[in-house]
Scaffold this motif. Structure first.
Motif, mmCIF file in Angstrom:
data_model
loop_
_atom_site.group_PDB
_atom_site.id
_atom_site.type_symbol
_atom_site.label_atom_id
_atom_site.label_comp_id
_atom_site.label_asym_id
_atom_site.label_seq_id
_atom_site.Cartn_x
_atom_site.Cartn_y
_atom_site.Cartn_z
ATOM 1 N N ARG A 1 43.933 -25.492 -18.566
ATOM 2 C CA ARG A 1 45.387 -25.463 -18.389
ATOM 3 C C ARG A 1 46.076 -24.868 -19.605
ATOM 4 N N ASN A 2 47.265 -24.317 -19.369
ATOM 5 C CA ASN A 2 48.044 -23.730 -20.459
ATOM 6 C C ASN A 2 48.866 -24.799 -21.177
ATOM 7 N N ASP A 3 49.687 -24.368 -22.113
ATOM 8 C CA ASP A 3 50.479 -25.303 -22.918
ATOM 9 C C ASP A 3 51.522 -26.058 -22.093
ATOM 10 N N ARG A 4 51.796 -25.588 -20.886
ATOM 11 C CA ARG A 4 52.750 -26.261 -19.998
ATOM 12 C C ARG A 4 52.022 -27.119 -18.956
ATOM 13 N N ASP A 5 50.713 -27.318 -19.146
ATOM 14 C CA ASP A 5 49.861 -28.126 -18.277
ATOM 15 C C ASP A 5 49.702 -27.517 -16.878
ATOM 16 N N GLN A 6 49.778 -26.202 -16.787
ATOM 17 C CA GLN A 6 49.594 -25.508 -15.522
ATOM 18 C C GLN A 6 48.154 -25.006 -15.429
ATOM 19 N N ALA A 7 47.566 -25.162 -14.243
ATOM 20 C CA ALA A 7 46.184 -24.747 -14.000
ATOM 21 C C ALA A 7 46.152 -23.446 -13.195
ATOM 22 N N PRO A 8 45.091 -22.656 -13.353
ATOM 23 C CA PRO A 8 44.981 -21.406 -12.599
ATOM 24 C C PRO A 8 45.092 -21.582 -11.083
ATOM 25 N N LEU A 9 44.515 -22.645 -10.541
ATOM 26 C CA LEU A 9 44.561 -22.857 -9.095
ATOM 27 C C LEU A 9 45.992 -23.028 -8.602
ATOM 28 N N ALA A 10 46.778 -23.812 -9.294
ATOM 29 C CA ALA A 10 48.182 -23.997 -8.903
ATOM 30 C C ALA A 10 48.948 -22.683 -9.030
ATOM 31 N N GLY A 11 48.663 -21.915 -10.077
ATOM 32 C CA GLY A 11 49.320 -20.619 -10.252
ATOM 33 C C GLY A 11 49.005 -19.665 -9.121
ATOM 34 N N ALA A 12 47.745 -19.613 -8.708
ATOM 35 C CA ALA A 12 47.345 -18.725 -7.614
ATOM 36 C C ALA A 12 47.979 -19.177 -6.294
ATOM 37 N N LEU A 13 48.050 -20.479 -6.071
ATOM 38 C CA LEU A 13 48.716 -20.997 -4.870
ATOM 39 C C LEU A 13 50.193 -20.629 -4.876
ATOM 40 N N PHE A 14 50.842 -20.818 -6.010
ATOM 41 C CA PHE A 14 52.265 -20.502 -6.151
ATOM 42 C C PHE A 14 52.535 -19.041 -5.803
ATOM 43 N N PRO B 1 41.661 -29.580 -7.769
ATOM 44 C CA PRO B 1 43.021 -29.461 -7.257
ATOM 45 C C PRO B 1 43.968 -30.565 -7.718
ATOM 46 N N ASP B 2 43.451 -31.533 -8.452
ATOM 47 C CA ASP B 2 44.275 -32.659 -8.878
ATOM 48 C C ASP B 2 44.655 -32.603 -10.359
ATOM 49 N N LEU B 3 44.422 -31.460 -11.007
ATOM 50 C CA LEU B 3 44.777 -31.306 -12.419
ATOM 51 C C LEU B 3 46.055 -30.492 -12.562
ATOM 52 N N GLY B 4 46.760 -30.739 -13.649
ATOM 53 C CA GLY B 4 47.927 -29.931 -13.984
ATOM 54 C C GLY B 4 49.225 -30.500 -13.481
ATOM 55 N N THR B 5 50.293 -29.830 -13.909
ATOM 56 C CA THR B 5 51.645 -30.237 -13.549
ATOM 57 C C THR B 5 52.426 -29.007 -13.098
ATOM 58 N N THR C 1 50.173 -30.381 -9.724
ATOM 59 C CA THR C 1 48.783 -30.161 -9.335
ATOM 60 C C THR C 1 48.739 -29.060 -8.265
ATOM 61 N N ALA C 2 47.535 -28.556 -8.024
ATOM 62 C CA ALA C 2 47.376 -27.563 -6.964
ATOM 63 C C ALA C 2 47.707 -28.180 -5.608
ATOM 64 N N ARG C 3 47.343 -29.432 -5.411
ATOM 65 C CA ARG C 3 47.674 -30.095 -4.137
ATOM 66 C C ARG C 3 49.186 -30.164 -3.942
ATOM 67 N N GLN C 4 49.906 -30.520 -4.992
ATOM 68 C CA GLN C 4 51.360 -30.584 -4.909
ATOM 69 C C GLN C 4 51.953 -29.200 -4.652
ATOM 70 N N THR C 5 51.408 -28.196 -5.323
ATOM 71 C CA THR C 5 51.878 -26.826 -5.131
ATOM 72 C C THR C 5 51.635 -26.378 -3.701
ATOM 73 N N ALA C 6 50.443 -26.657 -3.184
ATOM 74 C CA ALA C 6 50.121 -26.286 -1.804
ATOM 75 C C ALA C 6 51.096 -26.954 -0.837
ATOM 76 N N ALA C 7 51.382 -28.239 -1.044
ATOM 77 C CA ALA C 7 52.287 -28.959 -0.172
ATOM 78 C C ALA C 7 53.696 -28.370 -0.223
ATOM 79 N N MET C 8 54.142 -27.974 -1.414
ATOM 80 C CA MET C 8 55.482 -27.391 -1.569
ATOM 81 C C MET C 8 55.629 -26.111 -0.734
ATOM 82 N N PHE C 9 54.549 -25.373 -0.576
ATOM 83 C CA PHE C 9 54.598 -24.090 0.113
ATOM 84 C C PHE C 9 53.932 -24.118 1.492
#
Length: 119
Positions: free
Chosen positions: A71-84, A101-105, A107-115
């Protein structure tokens, strides 16, 4: 290598990942640049390639052992970024590589649900 040279090298390889210049990035990796190198904001090469839709570069980095959960300094993971960004092929590559999918802020799961996407 002094700090300024190291900073410039990080910027060069980050740009190569962001631009999807896989061939040139491969050369840097073969000459010792760590596959999990990060830019000034803590974005890994994998994060930059994934976020910018560079499928070939993502595949190269994963094949060379890049950490799919770094994750980057903002706690974002590559999977969530790709989903976004709607990068379905990159999402598949990251999941196949074991991205959690449960890491980051968020998470990828949350990002997927948002979209309205599924993992």
């Amino acid at each position: 290598m002094d700090d300024e040279q190291q900073r410039k090298l990080r910027a060069i390889v980050a740009d190569l990942a962001r631009e999807g210049n896989t061939a040139e990035l491969t050369g840097f990796l073969e000459h010792g640049v760590p596959v999990d190198e990060r830019d000034e904001a803590g974005n890994s090469l994998l994060m930059l390639a994934a976020y910018h839709g560079r499928t070939e570069t993502v595949a190269l980095l994963l094949a060379r052992g890049a950490d799919p959960d770094l994750r980057n300094d903002r706690d974002q993971a590559p999977l969530a970024g790709a989903l976004f960004k709607g990068e379905d092929e990159i999402v598949r590559l990251l999941v196949d590589a074991g991205a959690n999918p449960d890491l980051g802020t968020p998470t990828a799961r949350q990002t997927a649900a948002m979209f309205g996407r599924t993992l």
